[in-house]
Design a protein around this motif. Structure first.
Motif, short mmCIF file in Angstrom:
data_model
loop_
_atom_site.label_atom_id
_atom_site.label_comp_id
_atom_site.label_asym_id
_atom_site.label_seq_id
_atom_site.Cartn_x
_atom_site.Cartn_y
_atom_site.Cartn_z
N ASN A 165 35.09 6.82 8.26
CA ASN A 165 35.63 7.55 7.16
C ASN A 165 34.46 8.66 6.96
OD1 ASN A 165 38.00 5.91 7.02
ND2 ASN A 165 36.99 4.48 5.76
N VAL A 166 33.46 8.35 6.61
CA VAL A 166 32.47 9.46 6.32
C VAL A 166 32.35 10.45 7.37
CG1 VAL A 166 29.95 9.70 5.79
CG2 VAL A 166 31.08 7.75 5.02
N LEU A 167 32.33 10.13 8.75
CA LEU A 167 32.31 11.14 9.72
C LEU A 167 33.38 11.84 9.95
CD1 LEU A 167 30.84 8.77 12.63
CD2 LEU A 167 29.68 10.65 11.17
N PHE A 168 34.63 11.21 9.41
CA PHE A 168 35.75 12.01 9.53
C PHE A 168 35.94 13.01 8.54
CE2 PHE A 168 40.44 12.77 8.47
CZ PHE A 168 40.98 13.03 9.80
N ASP A 169 35.61 12.75 7.31
CA ASP A 169 35.27 13.52 6.23
C ASP A 169 34.22 14.83 6.54
OD1 ASP A 169 37.23 12.25 4.65
OD2 ASP A 169 35.71 11.21 3.40
N MET A 170 33.13 14.41 7.06
CA MET A 170 32.29 15.47 7.46
C MET A 170 32.98 16.38 8.48
SD MET A 170 28.82 13.27 7.80
CE MET A 170 27.89 14.53 8.92
N GLY A 171 33.65 15.97 9.38
CA GLY A 171 34.43 17.01 10.42
C GLY A 171 35.41 17.91 9.82
N ILE A 172 36.11 17.30 8.92
CA ILE A 172 37.03 18.04 7.97
C ILE A 172 36.50 19.00 7.14
CG2 ILE A 172 38.97 17.57 6.26
CD1 ILE A 172 39.89 16.51 8.98
N ALA A 173 35.47 18.66 6.65
CA ALA A 173 34.66 19.71 5.50
C ALA A 173 33.98 20.75 6.37
CB ALA A 173 33.47 18.89 4.83
N ALA A 221 30.66 16.81 14.30
CA ALA A 221 30.20 16.11 13.15
C ALA A 221 29.95 14.60 13.70
CB ALA A 221 31.28 15.82 12.06
N TYR A 222 30.57 14.19 14.79
CA TYR A 222 30.04 12.76 15.23
C TYR A 222 28.90 12.80 15.99
CZ TYR A 222 30.10 9.01 18.43
OH TYR A 222 29.91 7.54 18.86
N ARG A 223 28.91 14.11 16.59
CA ARG A 223 27.43 14.37 17.82
C ARG A 223 26.16 14.49 16.63
NH1 ARG A 223 31.17 16.78 20.59
NH2 ARG A 223 30.90 18.71 19.90
N PHE A 224 26.22 15.13 15.79
CA PHE A 224 25.30 15.36 14.49
C PHE A 224 25.03 13.99 13.98
CE2 PHE A 224 23.90 16.12 10.25
CZ PHE A 224 22.99 16.90 10.39
N ALA A 225 25.85 13.14 13.41
CA ALA A 225 25.50 11.89 12.92
C ALA A 225 25.03 10.90 14.06
CB ALA A 225 26.82 11.40 12.40
N GLN A 226 25.36 11.15 15.01
CA GLN A 226 24.78 10.41 16.07
C GLN A 226 23.35 10.63 16.40
OE1 GLN A 226 26.35 10.76 20.13
NE2 GLN A 226 26.43 8.65 20.32
#
Length: 155
Positions: free
Chosen positions: A8-16, A75-80
């Motif tokens: 959910n956090v990753l999805f929100d980061m990507g949407i932002a 956003a996913y790659r950044f968080a990874q």
């Protein structure tokens, strides 16, 4: 729920991140699978390939009708990358050191992605752009012809 709660956090980061891009490039908009309607052969190849990019929210509206941006993937790659750096105390220390190379690289990747999207964003029509030099049907045939037959699995 459970292990997937962080998604959910990753999805929100990507949407932002996507909304920031839209604020700077107002002709872009969210769409799910913008490629299928224009390039069906390419869509079949994407569908049969592994990964999470098929039928996910992406940004479209570029001068190239098959062009899109994937802020959720960024956003996913950044968080990874941040996770890999913070999984150990040594990694966390490297992340927060003054002028940490790893932290700088992570930030540069985000900025490079943003700059690449801005370069692709149509600020004015370029008469030398191949899209503007050929009829629409010819352009679609050209792009579709570049997809290899073996990349497409029969349905």
């Amino acid at each position: 729920m459970g292990n997937y709660a962080r998604c959910n956090v990753l999805f929100d980061m990507g949407i932002a991140y996507g909304e920031i891009i839209i604020a700077c490039c107002p002709r872009l908009h969210w769409d799910v699978d913008p490629v299928s309607a224009v390039f069906p052969r390419m869509a079949r190849a994407l569908k049969s390939s592994s990964g999470t990019g098929f039928q996910r929210p992406t940004l479209t509206g570029f001068a190239d009708p098959g062009g899109y941006a994937n802020p959720l993937g960024v956003a996913y790659r950044f968080a990874q990358q941040m996770y890999r750096l913070t999984i150990t105390f040594g990694g966390l220390q490297r992340l927060w050191e003054d002028y940490s190379e790893a932290r700088q690289r992570a930030l540069e990747q985000l900025l490079d992605n943003f700059r690449a999207i801005r370069r692709r964003y149509p600020t004015r029509t370029d008469p030398n752009d191949p899209v503007n030099q050929m009829p629409w049907d010819d352009y679609v045939r050209l792009v579709e012809s570049e997809i290899e037959e073996e990349d497409i699995e029969d349905d």
